[in-house]
Motif scaffolding. Structure first.
Motif, PDB file in Angstrom:
ATOM      1  N   ARG A   1       2.191   2.012  -3.430  1.00 44.07           N
ATOM      2  CA  ARG A   1       1.180   2.458  -4.399  1.00 44.07           C
ATOM      3  C   ARG A   1       0.555   3.805  -4.059  1.00 44.07           C
ATOM      4  O   ARG A   1      -0.006   4.456  -4.930  1.00 44.07           O
ATOM      5  N   ASP A   2       0.622   4.198  -2.792  1.00 41.56           N
ATOM      6  CA  ASP A   2      -0.143   5.362  -2.343  1.00 41.56           C
ATOM      7  C   ASP A   2       0.729   6.274  -1.477  1.00 41.56           C
ATOM      8  O   ASP A   2       0.863   6.051  -0.275  1.00 41.56           O
TER       9      ASP A   2
ATOM     10  N   ARG B   1       0.829  -1.213   0.000  1.00 37.84           N
ATOM     11  CA  ARG B   1       0.000   0.000   0.000  1.00 37.84           C
ATOM     12  C   ARG B   1       0.860   1.259   0.000  1.00 37.84           C
ATOM     13  O   ARG B   1       0.555   2.231  -0.701  1.00 37.84           O
TER      14      ARG B   1
ATOM     15  N   LYS C   1       0.230   9.186  -0.246  1.00 42.72           N
ATOM     16  CA  LYS C   1      -0.494   9.804   0.861  1.00 42.72           C
ATOM     17  C   LYS C   1      -0.587   8.827   2.043  1.00 42.72           C
ATOM     18  O   LYS C   1      -0.388   9.201   3.192  1.00 42.72           O
ATOM     19  N   PHE C   2      -0.896   7.560   1.741  1.00 41.98           N
ATOM     20  CA  PHE C   2      -0.935   6.533   2.775  1.00 41.98           C
ATOM     21  C   PHE C   2       0.437   6.389   3.424  1.00 41.98           C
ATOM     22  O   PHE C   2       0.542   6.315   4.650  1.00 41.98           O
TER      23      PHE C   2
END
Length: 91
Positions: A14-15, A11, A17-18
């Motif tokens: 891929r992200d 995650r 912000k996360f």
């Protein structure tokens, strides 16, 4: 690496912000995981740990799920309930 670690790593890759939010809240995640790991190693249920720590089981649940952030005093209570002592380090 367990399934949760793999999920978080995937995650984060891929992200952005996360990844940023996860890193900002890393100490809270580590505290929750440390409580859960110590409880499981001691072969205790949340209810047993709560009783030995002088807390309610719902408090242990909130701490382990990350819905609540423990104080140092709370961590010391939990350590005592586990028959351990609390050690805080800066690494």
């Amino acid at each position: 690496m367990d399934d949760l670690d793999r999920y978080i790593a995937s995650r984060k890759s891929r992200d952005p912000k996360f990844a940023k939010e996860f890193e900002a809240t890393r100490p809270e995640h580590e505290a929750a995981l440390a409580i859960m790991k110590a409880r499981i190693e001691a072969q205790m249920t949340q209810e047993e740990l709560a009783e030995r720590s002088g807390m309610r089981a719902s408090n242990i649940s909130r701490l382990e799920s990350g819905r609540s952030v423990p104080t140092v005093r709370t961590l010391a209570q939990i350590a005592k309930g586990l028959g351990r002592r609390l050690k805080i380090e800066f690494v």
